[in-house]
Design an enzyme around this catalytic site. Structure first.
Site, PDB file in Angstrom:
ATOM      1  N   SER A 165      -1.570  11.316   8.485  1.00 34.61           N
ATOM      2  CA  SER A 165      -2.144  10.595   9.847  1.00 34.61           C
ATOM      3  C   SER A 165      -1.253  10.553  10.702  1.00 34.61           C
ATOM      4  O   SER A 165      -0.026  10.708  10.565  1.00 34.61           O
ATOM      5  CB  SER A 165      -1.679   8.779   8.760  1.00 34.61           C
ATOM      6  OG  SER A 165      -2.287   8.254   9.825  1.00 34.61           O
ATOM      7  N   GLU A 248       4.768   1.680   1.201  1.00 29.91           N
ATOM      8  CA  GLU A 248       3.370   1.499   2.110  1.00 29.91           C
ATOM      9  C   GLU A 248       2.862  -0.207   1.140  1.00 29.91           C
ATOM     10  O   GLU A 248       2.145  -0.175   2.635  1.00 29.91           O
ATOM     11  CB  GLU A 248       3.351   3.110   1.817  1.00 29.91           C
ATOM     12  CG  GLU A 248       1.301   2.332   2.383  1.00 29.91           C
ATOM     13  CD  GLU A 248       0.765   4.340   2.088  1.00 29.91           C
ATOM     14  OE1 GLU A 248       0.481   4.856   0.235  1.00 29.91           O
ATOM     15  OE2 GLU A 248       0.043   4.824   2.580  1.00 29.91           O
TER      16      GLU A 248
END
Lengths: 402, 359
Positions: A165, A248
């Site tokens: 990302s 995360e």
């Protein structure tokens, strides 16, 4: 709320009022040309002031660019910034730096690594991406093949990462690489950090079913990672990444869709608008009504659970096994909400481009498609269930050992 | 602390084995008098009652903790019907004189109260045929109340009826002239009765508030029942998890099969979410929160959904042994299904939640 926290709120409020440039009130991140020359300068000023105050990463220690705040205090800070219509741009500017890399560095990094990497990250000056998944290593991440050869002072990396990302705009990358090909698959992996601006690193953005995306493919061709940027022990990268992934999951436990705006209308109001009501004010479509209320109850029970678990952890937002439960529940709620909204909007919910569809309608179809990723990334729906059954319930391993 | 006390007492003094013995012996009121006496002695009948009236005033969350532990063992007693539901009606709708007259007796167990609302097979608290007509300085009540919890052991009924101000609550002593009751034999073996009221004459001081009080009492009843249902479901989960870890087939414990591991993970997750709803409802009642009605419906619906699924999986995962009467799984399944419709099933509460949210 305690007196000490209230006193802190007064302090935070005073600082925000003095330092937040009013021209930014109600403005976003400047992604869509929202900011002109003056407000752009104000945006930069605001970022710098926040960074200097340590509020880019408020819970980090002061020596590493944070403000050493408790979680309740950090919550107060973000509430006070929201109160004046502002936002804290640093977590987004830092990419994966504030939510994932930073907390892991604090735990595993050497003093030198923390001093070199954390302060600039906390100021929003360094953006991080993560090179974890590979084309042949998704849910079975430990089967990754990107190779890192020992070249004395540095490691030489060769291989391909995917779903990195923001790789095309990041300054640094945390990458999981194979340092011992002869060891069992979980044992020969290390976690290295490397700058993205070098010859051996190439990135290519990925277009998704929902359109443009922040994801990239990242290619390492003799890329260089310094030995001093090995995080954790050599061949112990699996412990580092497990921790990283817990951070995360923790950051993915809120049921709000990443693309939904805070101002978006309640789904029951959208339903009333598109599907109509009967004389009693109830939704005319009884089947939709019962599925909608079920969804809203799920969403309520999720947020009550987040609140309960936070309260039971006595204000310390622990990285815990409960994160897997919350991630799956948040995923289900978010995907159901998208499916319901699409259904409610009917043919108007299919609009891709053009003036015949409202911005809300076009956003709905993209959000629905994008939402399919939520049950895949960060440990898929099924992987989270493996974690729950093994780590929380103590059932035997259900996946193959490797 | 009270959780440990309740857990220890329920597992040692009133375990599911005792419920089974009581069932097999065919005890009239469907609970053991000695069990009830112990609860009174431990002060559980006074958990909601202010100290002035002999209680401890610890609140609904605390009562929920006790009910959860009793639910785990399917412990049978009129504690819930009288000391939670009945006491709530007196606390919310009663005058000082009524509180003085009733609450100390609820606490010492000499009075067993129960709420009588529904008249048919479904929960419809907004409509009823039972009428309470003004009669001199009192009321004359006629009607039939169905499936009244602990209806055979109750010493007084709190009857919902159409009175001079719309729906109201009226205290009717079980031995009043014109009251008769019929014991019911139901699958879960709990004490229920149909109650017939024919020209039952009560005084003016029998009135315990109107429709708003009934609604508030029902929400407290739902929040309390949510806790008991959570207990029943938690025990069913624990029994199932234990079986997954010990039962072997194909040379390995069945919990090592991913299909079952994932099912257990789903059930556990649902249980955590249901617990949050149950606790939130009880806390909202204690705090007098504005969204109490929403949260009570949420609790009854979400805990109900989980209990429904968990009780079915309890049988399914245990396989053949789960189908036998000798094993306890069936007792939990039966209790589960009997608690779901009480004070409104999941569909009732989903509809109510939607209305509360304006759609």
């Amino acid at each position: 709320m305690s007196d000490a926290l209230e006193a802190f709120r007064a302090e935070a409020r005073a600082w925000v009022e003095e330092n937040f440039p009013p021209s930014l009130a109600g403005k976003g991140m400047g992604m869509e040309g929202e900011l002109d020359g003056d407000t752009k300068a104000d945006f930069e000023l605001w970022r710098a002031r926040l960074g200097e105050k340590g509020w880019g990463a408020p819970t980090w220690p002061q020596e590493y660019g944070g403000a050493g705040l408790s979680h309740p205090q950090a919550k107060v800070v973000s509430e006070e910034i929201s109160r004046v219509g502002g936002l804290n741009p640093i977590p987004a500017l830092a990419g994966m730096g504030i939510t994932m890399v930073g907390p892991t560095l604090l735990e595993y990094g050497t003093d030198d690594q923390k001093a070199r990497h954390l302060p600039a990250t906390a100021r929003g000056e360094v953006r991080w991406c993560l090179g974890l998944s590979e084309p042949n290593a998704g849910s079975d991440l430990a089967s990754l093949a990107t190779k890192a050869e020992d070249k004395g002072d540095y490691f030489q990396l060769n291989g391909q990462k995917i779903w990195t990302s923001g790789a095309d705009i990041s300054h640094w990358c945390g990458a999981l690489v194979r340092t011992d090909p002869s060891a069992p698959k979980h044992k020969g992996i290390s976690f290295v950090m490397l700058p993205m601006d070098q010859e051996g690193v190439e990135t290519r953005p990925i277009r998704l079913i929902s359109g443009a995306s922040p994801f990239c493919e990242t290619f390492f061709n003799d890329a260089r990672a310094e030995k001093s940027d090995l995080l954790g022990d050599l061949n112990d990268g699996w412990s580092v990444v497990k921790r990283l992934l817990q951070h995360e999951r923790q950051s993915q436990t809120s049921a709000g869709s990443p693309m939904a705006s805070a101002k978006s209308k309640a789904i029951q109001d959208v339903a009333k608008e598109y599907a109509g009501t009967d004389d009693s004010g109830a939704l005319a479509d009884g089947d939709l009504r019962s599925r909608l209320v079920n969804h809203l109850m799920d969403a309520r029970s999720h947020s009550l659970t987040v609140r309960r678990i936070t309260a039971e952890a006595k204000g310390q937002v622990k990285v815990s096994a409960a994160a897997s439960i919350l991630k799956n529940s948040a995923t289900r709620i978010s995907q159901t909400k998208s499916e319901l909204t699409l259904e409610i909007m009917g043919a108007q919910g299919l609009g891709w481009e053009g003036a015949e569809f409202t911005a809300e309608e076009k956003n709905t179809v993209r959000e629905w498609l994008w939402g399919k990723a939520i049950s895949i990334y960060g440990g898929s729906f099924e992987v989270q269930k493996n974690i729950i059954s093994k780590n929380i319930l103590g059932l035997p391993e259900t996946t193959q050992k490797g | 602390m009270i959780r440990d006390q309740a857990q220890a007492w329920a597992t040692e003094q009133a375990p599911v084995a005792a419920f089974r013995r009581m069932r097999d012996a065919g005890v009239a009121n469907r609970f053991e008098p000695a069990t009830w006496e112990s609860m009174v002695e431990m002060g559980w009948t006074g958990i909601l009652v202010p100290e002035t009236y002999g209680g401890s005033d610890l609140g609904y969350l605390t009562f929920g903790v006790v009910l959860e532990q009793l639910g785990r063992q399917l412990t049978a007693s009129p504690l819930y019907a009288s000391a939670l539901v009945g006491a709530s009606a007196v606390l919310l709708g009663g005058s000082d004189a009524q509180k003085e007259a009733l609450l100390p007796k609820v606490v010492d167990g000499s009075e067993i109260l129960t709420l009588a609302v529904d008249e048919g097979p479904r929960h419809t608290p907004g409509t009823m045929a039972t009428a309470a007509e003004a009669d001199g300085d009192g009321y004359r009540i006629t009607g039939r109340k169905a499936q009244v919890l602990e209806g055979m052991s109750a010493t007084a009924f709190i009857v919902a009826a159409n009175g001079p101000n719309g729906i109201g609550l009226f205290l009717v002593p079980a031995d009043a002239s014109g009251v008769s009751r019929t014991a019911l034999s139901t699958v879960d073996n709990r004490g229920y009765a149909h109650v017939d009221l024919v020209d039952v004459r009560v005084g003016g001081d029998a009135h315990l508030g109107d429709a708003d009080v009934l609604e508030a009492v029902l929400d407290r009843a739902r929040a309390g029942l949510g806790a008991e249902m959570l207990g029943v479901a938690s025990q069913a989960f624990d029994m199932t998890l234990d079986y997954l870890k010990t039962r072997e087939q194909f040379g390995r414990v069945i919990g090592s099969f991913q299909a079952l591991g994932h099912r257990a993970a789903d059930l556990y997750s649902q249980m955590e979410l249901a617990r949050s709803c149950a606790e939130a409802a009880l806390m909202a009642v204690d705090a007098g929160a504005e969204d109490t009605a929403e949260l009570c419906s949420l609790s009854k619906a979400k805990v109900g959904d989980f209990l429904h699924e968990m009780s079915n999986q309890l049988i399914q995962i245990h396989g053949g042994i789960g189908m036998t009467d000798e094993f306890d799984a069936g007792l939990y399944l039966k209790r589960a299904r009997a608690l779901e419709p009480l004070w409104g099933n999941q569909a009732f509460h989903r509809d109510r939640y939607a209305r509360l949210l304006g759609f």
